[in-house]
Design a protein around this motif. Sequence first.
Motif, mmCIF file in Angstrom:
data_model
loop_
_atom_site.group_PDB
_atom_site.id
_atom_site.type_symbol
_atom_site.label_atom_id
_atom_site.label_comp_id
_atom_site.label_asym_id
_atom_site.label_seq_id
_atom_site.Cartn_x
_atom_site.Cartn_y
_atom_site.Cartn_z
ATOM 1 N N GLY A 1 26.456 44.925 85.562
ATOM 2 C CA GLY A 1 25.949 44.477 86.856
ATOM 3 C C GLY A 1 26.839 44.930 87.998
ATOM 4 N N TRP A 2 28.124 44.927 87.777
ATOM 5 C CA TRP A 2 29.111 45.399 88.758
ATOM 6 C C TRP A 2 28.863 46.867 89.093
ATOM 7 C CZ3 TRP A 2 34.977 45.548 87.117
ATOM 8 C CH2 TRP A 2 35.795 45.707 88.239
ATOM 9 N N GLN A 3 28.620 47.683 88.058
ATOM 10 C CA GLN A 3 28.387 49.113 88.288
ATOM 11 C C GLN A 3 27.059 49.342 89.020
ATOM 12 O OE1 GLN A 3 31.262 50.425 87.632
ATOM 13 N NE2 GLN A 3 31.693 48.472 86.611
ATOM 14 N N ILE A 4 26.068 48.510 88.754
ATOM 15 C CA ILE A 4 24.785 48.624 89.456
ATOM 16 C C ILE A 4 24.970 48.319 90.941
ATOM 17 C CG2 ILE A 4 22.488 47.578 89.724
ATOM 18 C CD1 ILE A 4 22.489 47.161 86.655
ATOM 19 N N VAL A 5 25.698 47.263 91.243
ATOM 20 C CA VAL A 5 25.928 46.895 92.647
ATOM 21 C C VAL A 5 26.772 47.960 93.340
ATOM 22 C CG1 VAL A 5 27.005 45.218 94.196
ATOM 23 C CG2 VAL A 5 25.643 44.427 92.247
ATOM 24 N N ARG A 6 27.767 48.486 92.664
ATOM 25 C CA ARG A 6 28.565 49.578 93.244
ATOM 26 C C ARG A 6 27.684 50.785 93.571
ATOM 27 N NH1 ARG A 6 34.025 49.870 89.425
ATOM 28 N NH2 ARG A 6 35.353 48.520 90.725
ATOM 29 N N ALA A 7 26.785 51.131 92.635
ATOM 30 C CA ALA A 7 25.881 52.262 92.859
ATOM 31 C C ALA A 7 24.976 51.987 94.053
ATOM 32 C CB ALA A 7 25.049 52.516 91.594
ATOM 33 N N LEU B 1 18.853 40.671 83.863
ATOM 34 C CA LEU B 1 19.199 41.499 85.015
ATOM 35 C C LEU B 1 19.576 40.633 86.222
ATOM 36 C CD1 LEU B 1 19.441 44.383 86.097
ATOM 37 C CD2 LEU B 1 17.044 44.255 86.793
ATOM 38 N N ASP B 2 18.896 39.517 86.431
ATOM 39 C CA ASP B 2 19.273 38.584 87.502
ATOM 40 C C ASP B 2 20.732 38.173 87.352
ATOM 41 O OD1 ASP B 2 16.768 38.439 88.750
ATOM 42 O OD2 ASP B 2 16.092 36.787 87.490
ATOM 43 N N GLU B 3 21.112 37.810 86.131
ATOM 44 C CA GLU B 3 22.483 37.387 85.867
ATOM 45 C C GLU B 3 23.459 38.536 86.109
ATOM 46 O OE1 GLU B 3 23.627 34.459 85.156
ATOM 47 O OE2 GLU B 3 21.954 33.287 84.432
ATOM 48 N N MET B 4 23.089 39.707 85.638
ATOM 49 C CA MET B 4 23.956 40.880 85.787
ATOM 50 C C MET B 4 24.212 41.201 87.254
ATOM 51 S SD MET B 4 22.205 43.162 82.759
ATOM 52 C CE MET B 4 22.902 44.723 83.283
ATOM 53 N N VAL B 5 23.152 41.208 88.044
ATOM 54 C CA VAL B 5 23.294 41.549 89.460
ATOM 55 C C VAL B 5 24.065 40.463 90.210
ATOM 56 C CG1 VAL B 5 22.026 41.910 91.624
ATOM 57 C CG2 VAL B 5 21.289 43.068 89.528
ATOM 58 N N TYR B 6 23.817 39.211 89.872
ATOM 59 C CA TYR B 6 24.558 38.119 90.520
ATOM 60 C C TYR B 6 26.058 38.287 90.308
ATOM 61 C CZ TYR B 6 26.621 33.545 91.348
ATOM 62 O OH TYR B 6 27.442 32.530 91.793
ATOM 63 N N PHE B 7 26.457 38.464 89.068
ATOM 64 C CA PHE B 7 27.890 38.615 88.801
ATOM 65 C C PHE B 7 28.417 39.950 89.320
ATOM 66 C CE2 PHE B 7 26.989 35.096 85.940
ATOM 67 C CZ PHE B 7 28.106 34.283 86.178
ATOM 68 N N GLY B 8 27.542 40.954 89.373
ATOM 69 C CA GLY B 8 27.930 42.220 89.997
ATOM 70 C C GLY B 8 28.268 42.035 91.466
ATOM 71 N N LYS B 9 27.515 41.175 92.148
ATOM 72 C CA LYS B 9 27.808 40.853 93.548
ATOM 73 C C LYS B 9 29.190 40.215 93.684
ATOM 74 C CE LYS B 9 23.074 39.929 95.235
ATOM 75 N NZ LYS B 9 22.185 38.878 95.788
#
Length: 320
Positions: free
Chosen positions: A284-290, A193-201
């Motif tokens: 991760g991108w969709q999480i950050v968008r949400a 999840l750390d990786e996902m959110v980082y790249f989502g940012k």
Amino acid sequence: MKSTILYLLTLIMVVSCKKENALEKEIAKINTDVKIERFDRLFAKVNSKKLPDLKKAYPFMFSEKYTDSFWLAKKADTLQIQLFNEVDKVFEDFSNTELEIESFYNHLKYYYPEFNPPRIITITSDVDYRNSVIVTDTIAVLALDIYLGSAHEFYGGISKYLRANFNKTQLVVDLANAYAEKYTYHPKRKTLLDEMVYFGKLLYFKDVMLPFKTEAERIGYSEEDINWAKANESYIWRYFVSRELLFSTDTKLPQRFINPAPFSKFYLEEIDADSPGRLGQYIGWQIVRAYMLQNDVSLRDMLIKSTEDIFNNSKFKPRK
């Protein structure tokens, strides 16, 4: 009742579009007026008389380990000349790329008023695709020989999934990504999840800075890939959750779902072959968008938020 809801949704969309158009007009007024320094062309034409002046103008491009004779021999090398010629063909007209870079810098200046556009210097790099774009506070170096077209003969020994984005249109996306990394703070990344959110940012940064690029271009997918990711978003999320992967520290997970790859590795024959790589980045991108939809937070503040803050306050639900 349905007609009322449809009317309200249409009204919201119209108002939102008007706000976005007004914002883009405001950003366009900034006019960073970038200038491209074609070092690649200058070096291709250099001779023993002109070399001292070129070294004086671009000292950071010439390692002191090497003598003038080394640089002149490199410039005269047959393969180097072929590289110069191919770059010159593809980038004979730099105007569209320059406009995209200027638009990106206008957006960056709007969100980061303290930003000052750097010198933009184009080079050839002997196809060093791992360093296609390098940025500092004062210069941005763009290796044009990485953007000759994914089918170019120079890339024959490079995996297809890596060279898929070696196109002229992708240059400004890579430039924006370099700045996204520069402006994004994220503590040590331990879990998937750390990786996902980082790249989502990083991807959300490109949403904001590159509205003139498609979603597929921002993440480096084909249209087919982005459509597959959207169509299977719910399945991907259920897979991550049901197998308790989000908070796992298994070091193999980034290789399966984050790092560049020809496909994501679910270890399921019916899905792996059709899936694009880096689906963890996509989710991760969709999480950050949400998160940005649910919270009144500025871009620069979001870029320094923790994984926990973003995930817990995103209320993320995958599309079905």
